[in-house]
Design a protein around this motif. Sequence first.
Motif, PDB file in Angstrom:
ATOM      1  N   LEU A 208      14.284 116.870  34.380  1.00  0.00           N
ATOM      2  CA  LEU A 208      13.832 117.150  33.017  1.00  0.00           C
ATOM      3  C   LEU A 208      12.616 116.321  32.623  1.00  0.00           C
ATOM      4  O   LEU A 208      12.182 116.383  31.490  1.00  0.00           O
ATOM      5  CB  LEU A 208      14.966 116.859  32.025  1.00  0.00           C
ATOM      6  CG  LEU A 208      16.085 117.880  31.917  1.00  0.00           C
ATOM      7  CD1 LEU A 208      17.199 117.329  31.055  1.00  0.00           C
ATOM      8  CD2 LEU A 208      15.583 119.189  31.340  1.00  0.00           C
ATOM      9  N   THR A 209      12.065 115.576  33.572  1.00  0.00           N
ATOM     10  CA  THR A 209      11.008 114.622  33.201  1.00  0.00           C
ATOM     11  C   THR A 209       9.799 115.294  32.554  1.00  0.00           C
ATOM     12  O   THR A 209       9.147 114.710  31.702  1.00  0.00           O
ATOM     13  CB  THR A 209      10.529 113.816  34.428  1.00  0.00           C
ATOM     14  OG1 THR A 209      10.588 114.669  35.558  1.00  0.00           O
ATOM     15  CG2 THR A 209      11.388 112.603  34.652  1.00  0.00           C
ATOM     16  N   ASP A 210       9.514 116.554  32.938  1.00  0.00           N
ATOM     17  CA  ASP A 210       8.346 117.232  32.370  1.00  0.00           C
ATOM     18  C   ASP A 210       8.600 117.730  30.950  1.00  0.00           C
ATOM     19  O   ASP A 210       7.692 118.169  30.272  1.00  0.00           O
ATOM     20  CB  ASP A 210       7.956 118.441  33.231  1.00  0.00           C
ATOM     21  CG  ASP A 210       7.488 118.001  34.602  1.00  0.00           C
ATOM     22  OD1 ASP A 210       7.160 116.802  34.741  1.00  0.00           O
ATOM     23  OD2 ASP A 210       7.461 118.838  35.519  1.00  0.00           O
ATOM     24  N   TYR A 211       9.839 117.706  30.537  1.00  0.00           N
ATOM     25  CA  TYR A 211      10.171 118.344  29.260  1.00  0.00           C
ATOM     26  C   TYR A 211      10.551 117.358  28.174  1.00  0.00           C
ATOM     27  O   TYR A 211      10.980 117.754  27.101  1.00  0.00           O
ATOM     28  CB  TYR A 211      11.321 119.335  29.466  1.00  0.00           C
ATOM     29  CG  TYR A 211      11.043 120.332  30.553  1.00  0.00           C
ATOM     30  CD1 TYR A 211      10.150 121.378  30.333  1.00  0.00           C
ATOM     31  CD2 TYR A 211      11.657 120.229  31.795  1.00  0.00           C
ATOM     32  CE1 TYR A 211       9.870 122.286  31.331  1.00  0.00           C
ATOM     33  CE2 TYR A 211      11.385 121.147  32.801  1.00  0.00           C
ATOM     34  CZ  TYR A 211      10.493 122.170  32.569  1.00  0.00           C
ATOM     35  OH  TYR A 211      10.212 123.076  33.549  1.00  0.00           O
ATOM     36  N   LEU A 212      10.423 116.063  28.461  1.00  0.00           N
ATOM     37  CA  LEU A 212      10.961 115.060  27.542  1.00  0.00           C
ATOM     38  C   LEU A 212      10.384 115.146  26.139  1.00  0.00           C
ATOM     39  O   LEU A 212      11.030 114.767  25.168  1.00  0.00           O
ATOM     40  CB  LEU A 212      10.745 113.655  28.108  1.00  0.00           C
ATOM     41  CG  LEU A 212      11.719 113.285  29.232  1.00  0.00           C
ATOM     42  CD1 LEU A 212      11.371 111.922  29.806  1.00  0.00           C
ATOM     43  CD2 LEU A 212      13.151 113.297  28.746  1.00  0.00           C
ATOM     44  N   ASP A 213       9.138 115.649  26.018  1.00  0.00           N
ATOM     45  CA  ASP A 213       8.507 115.692  24.693  1.00  0.00           C
ATOM     46  C   ASP A 213       8.698 117.031  23.998  1.00  0.00           C
ATOM     47  O   ASP A 213       8.177 117.247  22.914  1.00  0.00           O
ATOM     48  CB  ASP A 213       7.014 115.395  24.816  1.00  0.00           C
ATOM     49  CG  ASP A 213       6.798 113.965  25.274  1.00  0.00           C
ATOM     50  OD1 ASP A 213       7.635 113.115  24.909  1.00  0.00           O
ATOM     51  OD2 ASP A 213       5.827 113.713  26.010  1.00  0.00           O
ATOM     52  N   ARG A 214       9.421 117.934  24.638  1.00  0.00           N
ATOM     53  CA  ARG A 214       9.598 119.250  24.016  1.00  0.00           C
ATOM     54  C   ARG A 214      10.799 119.253  23.081  1.00  0.00           C
ATOM     55  O   ARG A 214      11.705 118.441  23.197  1.00  0.00           O
ATOM     56  CB  ARG A 214       9.829 120.298  25.094  1.00  0.00           C
ATOM     57  CG  ARG A 214       8.627 120.454  25.981  1.00  0.00           C
ATOM     58  CD  ARG A 214       8.499 121.872  26.412  1.00  0.00           C
ATOM     59  NE  ARG A 214       7.520 121.967  27.490  1.00  0.00           N
ATOM     60  CZ  ARG A 214       7.490 122.977  28.336  1.00  0.00           C
ATOM     61  NH1 ARG A 214       8.386 123.943  28.234  1.00  0.00           N
ATOM     62  NH2 ARG A 214       6.585 123.029  29.279  1.00  0.00           N
TER      63      ARG A 214
END
Lengths: 345, 286
Positions: A124-130
């Motif tokens: 999930l590292t790419d989605y942390l700011d979503r």
Amino acid sequence: MAQVSLNNVRKVYPNGFEAVKPASFRIEDGEFVVLVGPSGCGKSTMLRMIAGLEDISDGALTIGDRVVNDVDPADRDIAMVFQNYALYPHMTVAKNIGYGLKNRKIPAADIAAKVQEAATMLNLTDYLDRKPSQLSGGQRQRVAMGRAIVRDPSLFLFDEPLSNLDAKLRNQMRIEIKALQRRLGVTSVYVTHDQVEAMTMADRIIVMNAGRIEQIGTPAEVYHSPASTFVASFMGAPPMNLLTGRAEAGRVRVGNVMLHQHHEDRDLTVGIRPEDIIPDSHGHLEVEVTLIEELGAHRLLHGQMQGHPLTIHVGKDHPVETGHIRAAIKPNAVSLFDPASGVRL
Amino acid sequence: MSVSKRFRWSAVLDHSILIIGSLIMILPVVMLLQMASTTDIHTMKNGPGLIFGDQLPVNFEKAMFKADGFTGANTGVRMLYNSMILGFGFAIGKIVIGMMAAYAIVYFRLRFATLAFWVIFTTLLLPLEVRILPSYEIVQRLGMLNTYQGLIIPLIASATATFFFRQFFRSIPEELVEAARIDGAGPIKFFVDILVPLSRTMIAAMFIIMFVYGWNQYLWPTMITTEEGMFTLVRGIKQITQTLEGTNLPEYGRSNLLAIIAILPPVLIVIFFQSWFVKGLTESDK
């Protein structure tokens, strides 16, 4: 890590409805237990009592070595994954995962590190700011998992976590959850109405019906030696064939077909798994096949035997034709039940 | 999608209705502007017309800074300030109280929560106009005449806001509450961290309604404020148009410009919150 034990735990609603009849069982450290049953059987209520979201009317619930009947959910050292994910829609993924830690007054730097660790584990590292609304169903489910993992609880609770996903994703997440649980070694209780999920994921299955525990056992035990006609018909797709028979002079008969040996003269319900019936030109079962279901890897023959509906599971090479066939039953494949109570004999 | 280029009379009709409708809506504003741009004598002689004058700066000066009465406190600026306090105090107070009341009713197992809610709800049948004498007496005895508290507090409890927040809170999934409980969020944390941010669209909508409602209050400020320094715009304008006595002309330019100024803040609030409102609606899902 912890054991969980329930001692005569019971749930009665103020209107007198007994949602869970007194239940006692013990979940070992690191075990993956699946509560399965039809809707309204009390499995979710049971889980919610373990979580502390529902008061326990009677009995004692122990997590670790602590009776937690009156302990707040936040202090039970548990984490729960909900059916609808229950993510906080206004928070980013990172904040969602870290919210429980923030409430425990853990320093921000530690939270960030733990969130990062959980996110890495769940891709999930790419989605942390979503925000959750910008994620797919599978990703949301992962965030819900992350929220559970990051707290490092001694008990995971899953409330039908996969039922909002499509079939393909469900299969994939099933494996992921199971693998994750193995890796972390955290005791888990998983509620589902899907018997495939129960069979594939569980170390032990608890089958519930109408607020009562019907059977506790390994998937193999539950499948091959169902404790009641309910379990026999609930577990397995297609379900076990249940035929009305009678034991006389040491033999069990369904109509005029002799199936099995039994010492006591009485009426019986005879259960045979569809895959335990094999087409055999020398077999003594005479089946009138009326419908064939093609499933690719195998086929299901639906028909009648002595006026009883019967399903037979055959390989993909079995000819696709309806009509009269002969079949045999595999040795030791017959389950006998009391017709009145449905209990296994 | 196939785009039909065919000429349709129904479209012409639809648009004519819309255009005529908007003209009817805009015309009074144009009249205000016109009268605000001419001298009072011109307006007195000719009435509203279509010819704009050059008096706008002069009238603006008068509208904002001229004071009449004895104390000289009721300048336009002062009245604008008072109206702002009333509008914001009203809107914020009503939202805070309404949210907290709805929170108590929806999320806590109170003995008579439903009854309490319906009692609150029936107060909709008792608007200020009905209970104006007892309300006035209470405010007077509490010594709150001619104060901002006296203007705001007696009107701050809002059945409408409570009702809307209650409906909204009931639509928030139970699982979210349970997840928060497991995450260790107590009642206050849940309210502040989860409920308030989730309600932002509702808060925006309530703010629009309540601000405009507070801003447009006329009867209550008229009763409560006798000191000129406490006048709000809506009641102050009336004071100005009324001063037709002796050889004095009513100050049309000044009062009409003030009326335009009085329209502006609610319009700005609506415009500002509307964009926010839409953003909140599209970006969040519960």
